[in-house]
Design an enzyme around this catalytic site. Structure first.
Site, PDB file in Angstrom:
ATOM      1  N   HIS A  70       0.835  -1.207   0.000  1.00 43.84           N
ATOM      2  CA  HIS A  70       0.000   0.000   0.000  1.00 43.84           C
ATOM      3  C   HIS A  70       0.865   1.249   0.000  1.00 43.84           C
ATOM      4  O   HIS A  70       1.901   1.297   0.659  1.00 43.84           O
ATOM      5  CB  HIS A  70      -0.991   0.010   1.167  1.00 43.84           C
ATOM      6  CG  HIS A  70      -0.401  -0.054   2.546  1.00 43.84           C
ATOM      7  ND1 HIS A  70      -0.164   1.065   3.304  1.00 43.84           N
ATOM      8  CD2 HIS A  70      -0.013  -1.095   3.317  1.00 43.84           C
ATOM      9  CE1 HIS A  70       0.322   0.711   4.476  1.00 43.84           C
ATOM     10  NE2 HIS A  70       0.437  -0.587   4.522  1.00 43.84           N
ATOM     11  N   ASP A  72      -0.530   4.237   0.738  1.00 42.42           N
ATOM     12  CA  ASP A  72      -1.053   5.214   1.701  1.00 42.42           C
ATOM     13  C   ASP A  72      -0.338   5.053   3.035  1.00 42.42           C
ATOM     14  O   ASP A  72       0.209   3.992   3.338  1.00 42.42           O
ATOM     15  CB  ASP A  72      -2.570   5.094   1.876  1.00 42.42           C
ATOM     16  CG  ASP A  72      -3.022   3.783   2.496  1.00 42.42           C
ATOM     17  OD1 ASP A  72      -2.435   2.730   2.172  1.00 42.42           O
ATOM     18  OD2 ASP A  72      -3.959   3.810   3.321  1.00 42.42           O
ATOM     19  N   ASP A 103       6.297   1.369   6.604  1.00 42.83           N
ATOM     20  CA  ASP A 103       4.880   1.020   6.433  1.00 42.83           C
ATOM     21  C   ASP A 103       4.245   1.951   5.434  1.00 42.83           C
ATOM     22  O   ASP A 103       3.736   2.992   5.796  1.00 42.83           O
ATOM     23  CB  ASP A 103       4.204   1.084   7.812  1.00 42.83           C
ATOM     24  CG  ASP A 103       2.766   0.631   7.807  1.00 42.83           C
ATOM     25  OD1 ASP A 103       2.319   0.095   6.781  1.00 42.83           O
ATOM     26  OD2 ASP A 103       2.078   0.829   8.822  1.00 42.83           O
ATOM     27  N   GLU A 136      -5.209   1.020   2.483  1.00 45.82           N
ATOM     28  CA  GLU A 136      -5.007  -0.023   3.501  1.00 45.82           C
ATOM     29  C   GLU A 136      -5.178   0.533   4.901  1.00 45.82           C
ATOM     30  O   GLU A 136      -5.790  -0.096   5.771  1.00 45.82           O
ATOM     31  CB  GLU A 136      -3.598  -0.629   3.339  1.00 45.82           C
ATOM     32  CG  GLU A 136      -3.405  -1.927   4.120  1.00 45.82           C
ATOM     33  CD  GLU A 136      -2.909  -1.748   5.539  1.00 45.82           C
ATOM     34  OE1 GLU A 136      -2.907  -2.720   6.301  1.00 45.82           O
ATOM     35  OE2 GLU A 136      -2.521  -0.615   5.926  1.00 45.82           O
ATOM     36  N   THR A 298     -15.571  25.660  34.098  1.00 42.94           N
ATOM     37  CA  THR A 298     -16.582  24.883  34.823  1.00 42.94           C
ATOM     38  C   THR A 298     -17.759  24.607  33.909  1.00 42.94           C
ATOM     39  O   THR A 298     -18.747  25.331  33.885  1.00 42.94           O
ATOM     40  CB  THR A 298     -17.041  25.642  36.080  1.00 42.94           C
ATOM     41  OG1 THR A 298     -17.358  26.984  35.709  1.00 42.94           O
ATOM     42  CG2 THR A 298     -15.954  25.649  37.136  1.00 42.94           C
ATOM     43  N   ARG A 311      -9.179  -6.066  18.145  1.00 46.63           N
ATOM     44  CA  ARG A 311      -8.332  -6.938  17.313  1.00 46.63           C
ATOM     45  C   ARG A 311      -8.894  -8.347  17.427  1.00 46.63           C
ATOM     46  O   ARG A 311      -9.186  -8.823  18.524  1.00 46.63           O
ATOM     47  CB  ARG A 311      -6.880  -6.903  17.795  1.00 46.63           C
ATOM     48  CG  ARG A 311      -6.203  -5.567  17.633  1.00 46.63           C
ATOM     49  CD  ARG A 311      -5.822  -5.240  16.187  1.00 46.63           C
ATOM     50  NE  ARG A 311      -5.449  -3.835  16.068  1.00 46.63           N
ATOM     51  CZ  ARG A 311      -4.930  -3.286  14.982  1.00 46.63           C
ATOM     52  NH1 ARG A 311      -4.715  -4.016  13.891  1.00 46.63           N
ATOM     53  NH2 ARG A 311      -4.629  -2.009  14.950  1.00 46.63           N
TER      54      ARG A 311
HETATM   55  N1  BES Z   1       1.702  -2.778   8.407  1.00 53.11           N
HETATM   56  C1  BES Z   1       0.508  -2.707   9.162  1.00 53.11           C
HETATM   57  C2  BES Z   1       0.037  -4.064   9.639  1.00 53.11           C
HETATM   58  C3  BES Z   1       0.937  -4.765  10.639  1.00 53.11           C
HETATM   59  C4  BES Z   1       1.579  -4.061  11.626  1.00 53.11           C
HETATM   60  C5  BES Z   1       1.086  -6.124  10.588  1.00 53.11           C
HETATM   61  C6  BES Z   1       2.393  -4.724  12.536  1.00 53.11           C
HETATM   62  C7  BES Z   1       1.872  -6.790  11.503  1.00 53.11           C
HETATM   63  C8  BES Z   1       2.546  -6.078  12.473  1.00 53.11           C
HETATM   64  C9  BES Z   1      -0.620  -2.069   8.343  1.00 53.11           C
HETATM   65  O1  BES Z   1      -0.192  -1.024   7.528  1.00 53.11           O
HETATM   66  C10 BES Z   1      -1.588  -1.459   9.326  1.00 53.11           C
HETATM   67  O2  BES Z   1      -1.196  -0.612  10.076  1.00 53.11           O
HETATM   68  N2  BES Z   1      -2.834  -1.887   9.296  1.00 53.11           N
HETATM   69  C11 BES Z   1      -3.853  -1.268  10.098  1.00 53.11           C
HETATM   70  C12 BES Z   1      -5.169  -1.660   9.485  1.00 53.11           C
HETATM   71  C13 BES Z   1      -6.364  -0.900   9.974  1.00 53.11           C
HETATM   72  C14 BES Z   1      -6.187   0.578   9.951  1.00 53.11           C
HETATM   73  C15 BES Z   1      -7.584  -1.323   9.208  1.00 53.11           C
HETATM   74  C16 BES Z   1      -3.733  -1.725  11.550  1.00 53.11           C
HETATM   75  O3  BES Z   1      -3.321  -2.853  11.827  1.00 53.11           O
HETATM   76  O4  BES Z   1      -4.054  -0.913  12.429  1.00 53.11           O
HETATM   77 ZN    ZN Z   2       0.128   0.716   8.873  1.00 49.52          ZN
END
Ligand code: BES
Ligand code: ZN
Length: 439
Positions: A70, A72, A103, A136, A298, A311
């Site tokens: 991704h 983004d 990332d 993503e 206040t 999660r």
């Molecule tokens: N790279 C991460 C996913 C990840 C992080 C996998 C650490 C394993 C270990 C991905 O870019 C991400 O941050 N995904 C989000 C998805 C959500 C916003 C729908 C996440 O996990 O918070």
């Molecule tokens: Zn991420």
């Protein structure tokens, strides 16, 4: 490295609509890069941000590998905690600092450049398809439709993603499971306007108190989630997995140092790596309401909110957990206020057989590149589209990390060690060789 620095200059923040232009510019930059490297690339419009698909010339009879990533990124704030500016990539001590360095721009670019080198040498042993999306970090909600529409063009034998973390610094790692995610926001409303807390305090319910009670109702003192039915579908950890987590190249103390927290704390009965990889959680990500400025005011606020993500682990689904959480919040909402529950994005958990022929091929590629046996672990983050790759394209995904644990993804000072990036390019080449031989 120059390519990565260029890529990192786009502030491609998907959650902020003011960056729409940057998303399109970033996608176009990728398309041009693929073409420069000798691949055919297309930019596809979606109801959201564009998707970039690139391919080498596919030949019948060769295995087809899809690489997903991704472009983004997460918002960079708090800005004042960055040593150098998030979209002005800077090299210090062998690391590139910028939002997205790991990332996911750095990790995917290693694959792209690896493929470019092989193409240049006329040495690409597989049919390669790159799929890069720009949503993503906001739940990939337009990608499922895109996969359905383009399922033939995206057909593949196996998928590779580098969007996870190494178990320890520069330690080859394959993730065989990721958690899913369900997001939800609660808004509690009281009086029709903010009130004087002396005139009205004691006479009407306070929405911040109500939201706080809801947050407090989520866990018991042992860290278990108290939502009814939350654990009903959760599988107990298997003995081999519990043994494997105890042998990971990272220990609880290392993890504590990475977290920078006073102590590690979580659900009773599990170690840290089990809590993060194999147990579902409920987290509050944001809370708001009332006076936030300097000094005191206040006021009895008219409303308050909290933002949550859960999660998930197999076989929980986002829809089911959102429904259970909504019922919980409505049941525990104290009197005197009204409550609105909004469901946000979601993604299913993922689990892949770490003993499949493809996993074995990936392990060999990593072992050959690093000269070290790769770690296998379940990780806590989420890649929302993963399970749809399986159901729509029918292919499993290998999660191969180039990111060390201290790359600070989503945090200030995100970075990518240049060594990891360059090794990533080598891993890509080794992977293609092994996967090509994998019939
Ligand atoms: N790279 C991460 C996913 C990840 C992080 C996998 C650490 C394993 C270990 C991905 O870019 C991400 O941050 N995904 C989000 C998805 C959500 C916003 C729908 C996440 O996990 O918070
Ligand atoms: Zn991420």
């Amino acid at each position: 490295v120059d390519y990565l620095l260029e890529y990192l200059r786009f502030p491609s923040i998907s959650t902020q609509s003011e960056h729409l232009k940057d998303m399109v510019a970033c996608a176009n930059w990728l398309k041009d890069l693929f073409e420069t490297l000798g691949m055919k690339a297309e930019l596809h419009e979606t109801p959201g941000n564009p998707v970039v698909v690139a391919k080498n010339a596919h030949k019948p009879g060769l295995p087809t590998l899809l690489i997903y990533g991704h472009y983004d990124v997460q918002p960079p704030d708090p800005l004042e905690e960055w040593t150098s500016k998030p979209f002005e990539p800077t090299i210090r001590d062998g690391r590139i600092y910028a939002r997205g360095a790991t990332d996911n721009k750095g990790q995917t670019l290693a694959h792209i450049l690896g493929a470019g080198e092989l193409l240049k040498d006329g040495d690409l042993p597989v049919n390669l398809t790159f799929l890069l999306e720009g949503e993503e970090e906001i739940g990939s909600s337009n990608l499922e439709d895109f996969l359905q529409k383009h399922r033939e063009s995206l057909a593949c034998d196996i998928i590779v993603i580098s969007d996870t973390m190494m178990a320890a610094d520069y330690w080859p790692t394959i993730a065989y499971g990721l958690r899913g995610i369900a997001s939800l926001e609660v808004i509690v409303r009281g009086p029709e306007r903010d009130l004087h807390s002396g005139i009205f305090g004691g006479a009407v319910a306070n929405p911040i108190t109500a939201v706080s009670r809801l947050i407090a109702s989520l866990h018991d003192e042992k860290g278990h989630v108290r939502i009814e039915g939350f654990y009903d579908k959760v599988h107990p950890l298997q003995d081999w997995e519990r043994e494997a987590t105890s042998k990971l190249p990272i220990k609880e103390n290392d993890f504590l140092a990475l977290a920078g927290s006073p102590i590690l704390w979580g659900e009773e009965g599990y170690n840290t790596f089990e809590r993060v990889g194999a147990r579902p959680t409920a987290e509050v990500n944001g809370i708001g309401g009332g006076y936030q400025g300097e000094g005191t005011k206040t006021v009895l606020p008219k409303e308050a909110f909290a933002k949550f993500t859960f999660r998930l682990v197999p076989d929980q689904t986002p829809e089911e957990i959102q429904a259970l959480a909504e019922a919980h919040f409505k049941k525990y909402c104290p009197p005197g206020v009204t409550i609105e529950v909004r469901h946000g994005h979601g993604g299913l958990p993922y689990f892949v057989d770490p003993t499949s022929k493809y996993s074995i091929a990936a392990k060999k590629a990593l072992k050959d590149t690093f000269g070290k046996e790769p770690a296998l672990m379940r990780e806590g983050g989420s890649i929302p589209i993963l399970q749809q790759f399986k159901t729509i394209l029918g292919a499993d995904t290998l999660l191969v990390a180039f990111a060390s644990p201290d790359c600070q993804i989503h945090s200030p000072n995100e970075n990518m060690p240049i060594r990891n990036f360059e090794t990533g390019i080598q891993v890509h080449k080794a992977l293609l060789k092994e996967l090509a031989a994998c019939r």
